[in-house]
Design a protein around this motif. Structure first.
Motif, PDB file in Angstrom:
ATOM      1  N   SER A 178      -1.937  16.002 -27.791  1.00  0.00           N
ATOM      2  CA  SER A 178      -0.962  15.668 -28.831  1.00  0.00           C
ATOM      3  C   SER A 178       0.264  14.969 -28.243  1.00  0.00           C
ATOM      4  N   ALA A 179       0.511  15.144 -26.955  1.00  0.00           N
ATOM      5  CA  ALA A 179       1.650  14.478 -26.311  1.00  0.00           C
ATOM      6  C   ALA A 179       1.399  12.987 -26.120  1.00  0.00           C
ATOM      7  N   PHE A 180       0.146  12.544 -26.277  1.00  0.00           N
ATOM      8  CA  PHE A 180      -0.195  11.140 -26.054  1.00  0.00           C
ATOM      9  C   PHE A 180      -0.601  10.438 -27.339  1.00  0.00           C
ATOM     10  N   MET A 181      -0.274  11.048 -28.485  1.00  0.00           N
ATOM     11  CA  MET A 181      -0.597  10.427 -29.766  1.00  0.00           C
ATOM     12  C   MET A 181       0.592   9.652 -30.299  1.00  0.00           C
ATOM     13  N   ASP A 182       0.288   8.530 -30.962  1.00  0.00           N
ATOM     14  CA  ASP A 182       1.355   7.724 -31.541  1.00  0.00           C
ATOM     15  C   ASP A 182       1.726   8.262 -32.919  1.00  0.00           C
ATOM     16  N   THR A 183       2.579   7.529 -33.621  1.00  0.00           N
ATOM     17  CA  THR A 183       3.065   7.998 -34.924  1.00  0.00           C
ATOM     18  C   THR A 183       1.960   8.023 -35.977  1.00  0.00           C
ATOM     19  N   ASN A 184       0.860   7.313 -35.731  1.00  0.00           N
ATOM     20  CA  ASN A 184      -0.263   7.309 -36.666  1.00  0.00           C
ATOM     21  C   ASN A 184      -1.276   8.403 -36.348  1.00  0.00           C
ATOM     22  N   GLY A 185      -0.973   9.214 -35.329  1.00  0.00           N
ATOM     23  CA  GLY A 185      -1.888  10.288 -34.964  1.00  0.00           C
ATOM     24  C   GLY A 185      -3.069   9.834 -34.144  1.00  0.00           C
ATOM     25  N   GLU A 186      -3.003   8.609 -33.609  1.00  0.00           N
ATOM     26  CA  GLU A 186      -4.097   8.074 -32.802  1.00  0.00           C
ATOM     27  C   GLU A 186      -3.796   8.257 -31.324  1.00  0.00           C
ATOM     28  N   LEU A 187      -4.823   8.599 -30.561  1.00  0.00           N
ATOM     29  CA  LEU A 187      -4.674   8.835 -29.137  1.00  0.00           C
ATOM     30  C   LEU A 187      -4.493   7.518 -28.406  1.00  0.00           C
ATOM     31  N   GLN A 188      -3.548   7.500 -27.467  1.00  0.00           N
ATOM     32  CA  GLN A 188      -3.304   6.295 -26.687  1.00  0.00           C
ATOM     33  C   GLN A 188      -4.515   5.968 -25.814  1.00  0.00           C
ATOM     34  N   LYS A 189      -4.608   4.718 -25.460  1.00  0.00           N
ATOM     35  CA  LYS A 189      -5.738   4.272 -24.646  1.00  0.00           C
ATOM     36  C   LYS A 189      -5.587   4.764 -23.198  1.00  0.00           C
ATOM     37  N   ASN A 190      -6.710   4.807 -22.512  1.00  0.00           N
ATOM     38  CA  ASN A 190      -6.753   5.165 -21.081  1.00  0.00           C
ATOM     39  C   ASN A 190      -6.219   6.572 -20.818  1.00  0.00           C
ATOM     40  N   VAL A 191      -6.430   7.468 -21.778  1.00  0.00           N
ATOM     41  CA  VAL A 191      -6.033   8.858 -21.588  1.00  0.00           C
ATOM     42  C   VAL A 191      -7.303   9.696 -21.443  1.00  0.00           C
ATOM     43  N   GLY A 192      -7.609  10.064 -20.226  1.00  0.00           N
ATOM     44  CA  GLY A 192      -8.779  10.885 -19.985  1.00  0.00           C
ATOM     45  C   GLY A 192      -8.515  12.322 -20.388  1.00  0.00           C
ATOM     46  N   ALA A 193      -9.516  12.975 -20.946  1.00  0.00           N
ATOM     47  CA  ALA A 193      -9.318  14.341 -21.436  1.00  0.00           C
ATOM     48  C   ALA A 193     -10.391  15.260 -20.884  1.00  0.00           C
ATOM     49  N   SER A 194     -10.006  16.486 -20.670  1.00  0.00           N
ATOM     50  CA  SER A 194     -10.927  17.516 -20.228  1.00  0.00           C
ATOM     51  C   SER A 194     -10.669  18.764 -21.058  1.00  0.00           C
ATOM     52  N   TYR A 195     -11.620  19.080 -21.950  1.00  0.00           N
ATOM     53  CA  TYR A 195     -11.498  20.254 -22.824  1.00  0.00           C
ATOM     54  C   TYR A 195     -10.207  20.201 -23.645  1.00  0.00           C
ATOM     55  N   GLY A 196      -9.925  19.034 -24.248  1.00  0.00           N
ATOM     56  CA  GLY A 196      -8.795  18.904 -25.159  1.00  0.00           C
ATOM     57  C   GLY A 196      -7.449  18.704 -24.499  1.00  0.00           C
ATOM     58  N   ALA A 197      -7.410  18.479 -23.198  1.00  0.00           N
ATOM     59  CA  ALA A 197      -6.139  18.284 -22.505  1.00  0.00           C
ATOM     60  C   ALA A 197      -6.318  17.275 -21.378  1.00  0.00           C
ATOM     61  N   LYS A 198      -5.233  16.599 -21.046  1.00  0.00           N
ATOM     62  CA  LYS A 198      -5.240  15.656 -19.925  1.00  0.00           C
ATOM     63  C   LYS A 198      -4.849  16.409 -18.661  1.00  0.00           C
ATOM     64  N   GLU A 199      -5.659  16.255 -17.629  1.00  0.00           N
ATOM     65  CA  GLU A 199      -5.382  16.937 -16.371  1.00  0.00           C
ATOM     66  C   GLU A 199      -4.662  15.990 -15.416  1.00  0.00           C
ATOM     67  N   ILE A 200      -3.535  16.457 -14.901  1.00  0.00           N
ATOM     68  CA  ILE A 200      -2.714  15.665 -13.980  1.00  0.00           C
ATOM     69  C   ILE A 200      -2.847  16.277 -12.594  1.00  0.00           C
TER      70      ILE A 200
END
Length: 309
Positions: free
Chosen positions: A91-113
């Motif tokens: 949800s931290a990488f979604m824009d105002t339209n609720g769409e996920l930003q590009k190039n955001v890899g996810a693992s079990y619903g979260a981005k791992e840093i």
């Protein structure tokens, strides 16, 4: 000579970093609220200048702790001894339209840093509590008590200002109202409802009979409404004093008791000077925490990227 070169290198990183030192300081100050302020280190290879070909600090991107996964904020390795990744909600990488930003890899619903490029400054952090502890936690219970007492105080003031409605009715009406089928019972029910409405300010007036106790109609009336104030001075506590004590406790926890020194007329210059010194210790400790992040985390990352020893 090597030390001078490294000094110039670090100054260059600070000068070319996208975020100013003031902005970084404001982001670091968030650990007072959240207990921790994590940052993702971004580095790039310089293409010009004295440090051409070396990795230089590009930015320190603030990671809001509220965007970390609540159930699993980080992933550990090495038998639970080390943090390998931090997990940030998508949800931290979604824009105002609720769409996920590009190039955001996810693992079990979260981005791992990768934890190797994450630095943090935190309050009371330890191996068992890497997220730290906010100093506001120590003031929360006192703050809630203060809010509750203030509500009680306002309720008491409201009742004292408006008064408690009291209705005087003939004694025989009570006797007749014992029968639910009687007119007296309906009258008592209606009068009770009126009194409740008056107390809650849902009703502004009442119409009552003006008959008196005497046959001539003079003297005391059979029905009469009065408003009683909150009486009695035998309380063993002072709500205003308790609220003031809670307020002082909150300011003391935050190291800001100097701001209310002498507020009630008491105090001295020595007292104010002592409280100001105490506040400076709090500020110095915060600065040491941020300084430790630079010396123990950020600078070693830059040195490792460039192979410095």
């Amino acid at each position: 000579e090597r030390s001078v070169w490294l000094k110039n290198y670090l100054e260059y990183c600070l000068a070319t970093m996208k975020k100013s030192s003031r902005q970084l300081g404001r982001d670091c100050g968030e650990f007072i609220f959240n207990g921790i302020s994590p940052f993702e280190v971004t580095a790039d290879i310089a293409s010009e200048g004295d440090f051409n070909g070396y990795f230089t600090l590009t930015n320190l991107t603030y990671i809001d702790p509220l965007t970390l996964d609540k159930t699993k904020p980080f992933v550990t390795g090495g038998g639970g001894r080390n943090i390998t990744h931090w997990r940030q909600l998508l949800s931290a990488f979604m824009d105002t339209n609720g769409e996920l930003q590009k190039n955001v890899g996810a693992s079990y619903g979260a981005k791992e840093i990768d934890a190797r490029k994450v630095v943090k400054c935190s309050y009371s952090a330890s191996s068992s509590r890497p997220l730290g502890t906010s100093p506001l936690d120590a003031a929360y219970a006192t703050w809630r008590e203060k809010c509750l007492i203030q509500e009680y105080l306002l309720m008491g003031i409201q009742r004292d200002l408006s008064g408690l409605p009291v209705l005087y009715v003939p004694l025989d009406l009570f006797e007749k109202a014992k029968d639910p089928a009687s007119d007296a019972y309906a009258t008592m029910t209606q009068l009770t409802e009126h009194m409740m409405n008056l107390h809650s300010s849902d009703q502004s007036f009442m119409i009552m009979p003006s008959d008196g106790h005497s046959e001539s109609g003079t003297g005391l009336r059979q029905y009469e409404v009065s408003f009683k104030g909150v009486e009695g001075n035998d309380k063993q506590f002072d709500l205003v004093q308790i609220i003031d004590q809670k307020k002082k406790t909150i300011y003391t926890v935050l190291g800001a008791s100097d701001l209310i020194a002498g507020e009630n007329g008491g105090g001295s210059y020595n007292l104010l000077e002592g409280k100001s010194a105490q506040k400076s210790y709090y500020a110095k400790r915060d600065n040491l925490i941020i300084e430790d992040m630079w010396n123990k985390q950020i600078i070693p990352i830059l040195f490792r990227l460039n192979g410095f020893k």
